[in-house]
Write an enzyme that holds these catalytic residues in place. Structure first.
Site, short mmCIF file in Angstrom:
data_model
loop_
_atom_site.label_atom_id
_atom_site.label_comp_id
_atom_site.label_asym_id
_atom_site.label_seq_id
_atom_site.Cartn_x
_atom_site.Cartn_y
_atom_site.Cartn_z
CG HIS A 132 -0.43 0.27 2.51
ND1 HIS A 132 -0.06 -0.74 3.39
CD2 HIS A 132 -0.19 1.43 3.17
CE1 HIS A 132 0.38 -0.20 4.51
NE2 HIS A 132 0.32 1.11 4.41
CG ASP A 170 0.09 -4.09 2.80
OD1 ASP A 170 0.55 -3.53 1.79
OD2 ASP A 170 -0.23 -3.48 3.84
CD GLN A 199 -0.31 9.02 12.52
OE1 GLN A 199 -0.74 8.02 13.11
NE2 GLN A 199 -0.54 10.24 12.96
N GLY A 200 3.18 6.50 9.35
CA GLY A 200 4.59 6.71 9.04
C GLY A 200 5.43 5.47 9.20
CG ASP A 201 5.99 3.48 12.48
OD1 ASP A 201 7.11 3.96 12.26
OD2 ASP A 201 5.37 3.67 13.54
CB SER A 202 2.92 2.05 6.09
OG SER A 202 1.59 2.03 6.51
#
Length: 270
Positions: free
Chosen positions: A80, A125, A214-217
């Protein structure tokens, strides 16, 4: 509701540009459902600062995601985080430092992206980003090829938000989280059947407080193997908010996709 853990905030842009990175276009950074991905609306919460050199395989990507150095020329991240398979020179990878502003940082441009075949926003993913030139002198992170390491206590690390709705972190943060069984994670008290048990792993505390955000994906979830070496068991994927009670992080189960990942890596020359 915050789900994906990609970060598109202005604070990330400022830090990435300060680190010499390039911000990907919104289309590349945040694929739409029409492109086979879900619009993203999700640092490590409850973490502590990592020491320089502690996790040499950690990678920061300029679209607002993390990754792990799979080989000197390949970064393993989340599907993603990228829009499609194909030539792509818009991504900058930052490596070799815990401080994104460090003058010692290593940067590499991408030249190709491979997104998991059949990815539609649920499961599968994972993706590989090929770098334009090899990175030398940094340890890579092997992936788990069996389920032997898919439980226990895991380490998470990243430069994402340290609180839900927070901003990009300059320094790499780390934390540990326990495995949550598929049955528990899919219970009505948690995700009510939304987790794809064969393809995803849940990890976190019932009470919340520690989680990726958020930001660790795309960043790795890892642990020690039988030889006390780091091995990657998960890829940061999604969750309801960050560090909420009864909402553990959900990670791509690397062992399930290990054959596909290795085959793709071989095809990319890595």
């Amino acid at each position: 509701m915050v789900r994906w853990r990609i970060f598109l905030g202005t604070a990330f842009a400022a830090l990435t540009m300060a680190a010499g990175g390039a911000i990907a276009s919104p289309a590349a950074a945040a694929p739409t459902s029409g492109d086979g991905a879900v619009n993203p609306t999700p640092s490590v919460v409850g973490g502590t600062r990592a020491a320089q050199g502690e996790f040499p395989f950690m990678v920061r990507l300029s679209m607002g995601c993390g990754g792990a150095l799979y080989s000197p020329t390949l970064v393993l991240t989340a599907a993603h985080c990228v829009s499609r398979t194909g030539a792509n020179s818009s991504i900058t990878a930052t490596l070799g430092v815990v401080d994104l502003n460090s003058s010692s940082r290593i940067t590499r441009r991408s030249n190709y992206v491979y997104r998991a075949p059949g990815y539609t926003g649920a499961g599968k993913d994972w993706a590989l980003i090929r770098l334009a030139s090899p990175v030398t002198g940094l340890a890579t992170l092997p992936i788990a090829t069996t389920t032997a390491y898919d439980s226990g206590t895991f380490t998470i690390a990243g430069w994402g938000a340290a609180s839900e709705g927070g901003s990009q972190q300059r320094y790499l943060l780390k934390a540990t989280v326990p495995y949550v069984s598929d049955a528990t994670c899919n219970s009505s008290a948690m995700y009510g059947g939304e987790v794809i048990a064969a393809e995803e792993i849940c990890a976190g505390y019932t009470s919340g407080g520690v989680d990726t955000c958020q930001g660790d994906s795309g960043g790795p979830m890892f642990r020690r193997d039988a030889n006390n070496a780091w091995i990657q068991v998960g890829i940061v994927s999604w969750g309801d908010g960050c560090a909420r009670p009864n909402k553990p992080g959900v990670y791509t189960q690397v062992s399930y996709f290990s054959s596909a990942i290795r085959s793709a890596a071989t095809s990319l020359g890595g």
